[in-house]
Enzyme design. Structure first.
Site, short mmCIF file in Angstrom:
data_model
loop_
_atom_site.label_atom_id
_atom_site.label_comp_id
_atom_site.label_asym_id
_atom_site.label_seq_id
_atom_site.Cartn_x
_atom_site.Cartn_y
_atom_site.Cartn_z
N SER A 124 38.47 50.10 34.92
CA SER A 124 38.46 48.65 35.00
C SER A 124 38.41 48.04 33.59
O SER A 124 39.33 48.28 32.79
CB SER A 124 37.30 48.18 35.88
OG SER A 124 37.43 46.81 36.22
N ASP A 200 43.89 47.08 45.63
CA ASP A 200 42.90 46.71 44.61
C ASP A 200 43.49 45.58 43.78
O ASP A 200 44.44 45.77 43.02
CB ASP A 200 42.59 47.92 43.73
CG ASP A 200 41.55 47.63 42.65
OD1 ASP A 200 41.23 46.44 42.42
OD2 ASP A 200 41.07 48.58 42.01
N HIS A 215 37.92 48.14 44.88
CA HIS A 215 37.84 48.34 43.43
C HIS A 215 36.72 49.29 43.03
O HIS A 215 36.75 49.84 41.92
CB HIS A 215 37.66 46.98 42.73
CG HIS A 215 37.75 47.05 41.24
ND1 HIS A 215 38.89 47.45 40.58
CD2 HIS A 215 36.83 46.77 40.27
CE1 HIS A 215 38.68 47.41 39.27
NE2 HIS A 215 37.44 47.01 39.06
#
Length: 235
Positions: A124, A200, A215
């Site tokens: 991320s 996602d 996620h």
């Protein structure tokens, strides 16, 4: 409702991964040692189990299992993985600091432990840090330009065996956030593996917004095991 279900899933992920592996993780600033493999991993936004995060822990465990007989050290990038999105300038500076910390560690290892195979990873926000670290350039808005990281020396690319990006924010997501897209340099393109769960919204090209429950599944959905197998083939 979405936030509540997101947190419930996150708690389930924490329970599934477990935190026992944190005893084998050190910060990127710790004393050096020349392992066979060093995983340098940047965790996601406010991800539990710093400095590596749940996804990094899961990947590190899987890679150790895929490389029996080799020493595998997992280190966390020294940056806060801040969730303070109201302070855009401050947040951007923490990301830049993480990029520079990553580049400094790679350069240091290439010089002092030339036989160590480096595996760079991120999840991320951490995938942004890792991606920027190997970019040929990072073009920042004017207010940040003086802090822009410089590209890694081409000579260190041979020391990097693989780059693994879990849920890297899409070009659209980053553009909406007024941040540059992740541009992997040509010396690393053939070494880079990306994972994005279908649906996602951080990495699938959706507009800027809050993450959904998908996620937080990278530590437990099999992607870290798959990535470890692919990386081990390159060691």
């Amino acid at each position: 409702m979405l936030k509540r279900s997101f947190m419930a899933i996150l708690c389930g992920v924490i329970a599934a991964v477990g935190l026992s592996a944190t005893t084998t993780v050190t910060a990127a600033s710790a004393a050096p040692s020349c392992a066979n493999v060093e995983v340098l991993f940047a965790r996601g936004t406010a991800e539990p189990a710093p400095p590596v995060g749940l996804t990094g822990l899961s990947f590190g465990q899987a890679l150790r299992g895929a490389l029996p007989g080799k020493s595998v050290v997992v280190r966390g990038v020294n940056y806060p993985a801040s969730a303070n999105f109201r302070d855009r300038i401050g947040l951007a500076q923490t990301v830049i600091n993480g990029v520079k910390d990553t580049q400094n560690r790679i350069t240091f290892l290439a010089r002092t432990c030339p036989q160590t195979r480096i595996v760079l990873g991120g999840y991320s926000q951490g995938a942004v840090v890792a991606g920027y670290a190997i970019a040929p350039r990072v073009t920042l808005p004017a207010q940040y330009r003086g802090s822009a990281p410089t590209p890694l020396p081409a000579s260190v690319a041979r020391n990097v065996a693989a780059v693994v990006l879990f849920a890297p924010p899409s070009a659209r997501f980053l553009r909406d956030a007024q941040a540059p897209a992740i541009e992997v340099g040509p010396l690393y393109q053939g070494k880079t593996i990306r994972y994005c769960i279908a649906g996602d919204t951080i990495c699938n090209g959706a507009p800027l917004g809050q993450p959904n429950g998908l996620h937080v599944l990278y530590a437990v959905n099999g992607d870290t095991v798959n990535a470890a197998g692919r990386v081990a083939a390159r060691i």
